[in-house]
Design a protein around this motif. Structure first.
Motif, mmCIF file in Angstrom:
data_model
loop_
_atom_site.group_PDB
_atom_site.id
_atom_site.type_symbol
_atom_site.label_atom_id
_atom_site.label_comp_id
_atom_site.label_asym_id
_atom_site.label_seq_id
_atom_site.Cartn_x
_atom_site.Cartn_y
_atom_site.Cartn_z
ATOM 1 N N UNK A 101 0.815 -1.410 -0.186
ATOM 2 C CA UNK A 101 0.036 -0.126 0.099
ATOM 3 C C UNK A 101 0.961 1.195 0.186
ATOM 4 N N UNK A 102 0.582 2.188 0.834
ATOM 5 C CA UNK A 102 1.353 3.138 0.939
ATOM 6 C C UNK A 102 2.611 3.107 2.159
ATOM 7 N N UNK A 103 2.701 2.014 2.704
ATOM 8 C CA UNK A 103 3.725 1.940 3.820
ATOM 9 C C UNK A 103 4.947 1.210 3.254
ATOM 10 N N UNK A 104 6.107 1.799 3.602
ATOM 11 C CA UNK A 104 7.538 1.270 3.135
ATOM 12 C C UNK A 104 7.687 0.224 4.263
ATOM 13 N N UNK A 105 7.914 -1.265 3.756
ATOM 14 C CA UNK A 105 8.061 -2.315 4.713
ATOM 15 C C UNK A 105 9.765 -2.679 4.605
ATOM 16 N N UNK A 106 10.392 -2.404 3.543
ATOM 17 C CA UNK A 106 11.814 -2.815 3.778
ATOM 18 C C UNK A 106 12.164 -2.171 2.373
ATOM 19 N N UNK A 107 13.549 -2.726 2.186
ATOM 20 C CA UNK A 107 14.279 -2.215 0.941
ATOM 21 C C UNK A 107 14.954 -3.307 0.288
ATOM 22 N N UNK A 108 15.042 -2.992 -1.069
ATOM 23 C CA UNK A 108 15.686 -4.041 -1.754
ATOM 24 C C UNK A 108 17.166 -3.566 -2.547
ATOM 25 N N UNK A 109 18.163 -4.133 -2.617
ATOM 26 C CA UNK A 109 19.345 -3.642 -3.096
ATOM 27 C C UNK A 109 19.772 -4.837 -4.219
#
Length: 162
Positions: A101-109
Motif C-alpha cells: 500500500x502506502x507503507x514502506x516495509x523494507x528495501x531491496x538492493x
C-alpha cells in the motif's frame, strides 16, 4: 538436492512476500516453511561455494569497522561489509523501497559479485548477482539480518530433475 515442493512448482515470491512474510517472521523468531529459505552466512565464501547453491538465504549483515567507515559516520552507520571469500559484493543500485500500500516495509538492493585479479589488478565480473532484502528502519539503524536471493545471471539451465 530434494526440493520441499513437487515438480513444476517453483519458489518465486514477490518482494513484498520476501520482506513482509518471510523476513519479518525470521527476525521475530517465527517458523517459515522448511527448505525454502536457507540459513547461512553468505559472506564467508564465494557464491558458487555456498552449501545450497543459488537460492534464498537468511543471513547476518556485518557492520564495517569504525576505521573502514567513510566520512566519520556515527555508530548508527548503515555501512555494511560485503566481502566474501576472495571477492566482494558490489552495489549495482541504491536501496529501493518496497511498499505494501502506502507503507514502506523494507528495501531491496541489487549487488554483483566481483573480484580482482591479483597479478593484474583488473576487476573480474563473475555473473553472480544478489538481491538483498532488509526491513525498513525509520530511525536509520543498521539492520543486522537480511534475506538475499543469490543467482548466476549466466546460468540459463532449467533443472527439471529437482
Amino acid at each position: 538436492m530434494a526440493r520441499p515442493y513437487p515438480p513444476g512448482i517453483r519458489f518465486v515470491p514477490t518482494d513484498q512476500e520476501v520482506i513482509g512474510y518471510f523476513l519479518r517472521r525470521l527476525v521475530d523468531g517465527l517458523p517459515v516453511p522448511p527448505g525454502v529459505i536457507h540459513h547461512s552466512d553468505i559472506y564467508q565464501t564465494e557464491p558458487w561455494n555456498l552449501p545450497e547453491g543459488a537460492g534464498y538465504y537468511y543471513t547476518p549483515r556485518h557492520r564495517m569497522s569504525a576505521a573502514a567507515d567513510r566520512g566519520g559516520s556515527s555508530s548508527r552507520s548503515a555501512h555494511v561489509r560485503r566481502t566474501a571469500g576472495a571477492g566482494f559484493w558490489n552495489g549495482k543500485s541504491p536501496p529501493v523501497p518496497v511498499y505494501i500500500g502506502a507503507e514502506v516495509i523494507g528495501h531491496k538492493t541489487l549487488l554483483a559479485f566481483n573480484f580482482k585479479n591479483r597479478s593484474t589488478g583488473i576487476l573480474i565480473k563473475t555473473g553472480w548477482a544478489m538481491e538483498e532484502y532488509i526491513l525498513h528502519s525509520p530511525d536509520g539503524q543498521l539492520q543486522t539480518r537480511a534475506i538475499c536471493r543469490i543467482y548466476n545471471k549466466n546460468d540459463t539451465r532449467f533443472d527439471f530433475e529437482e
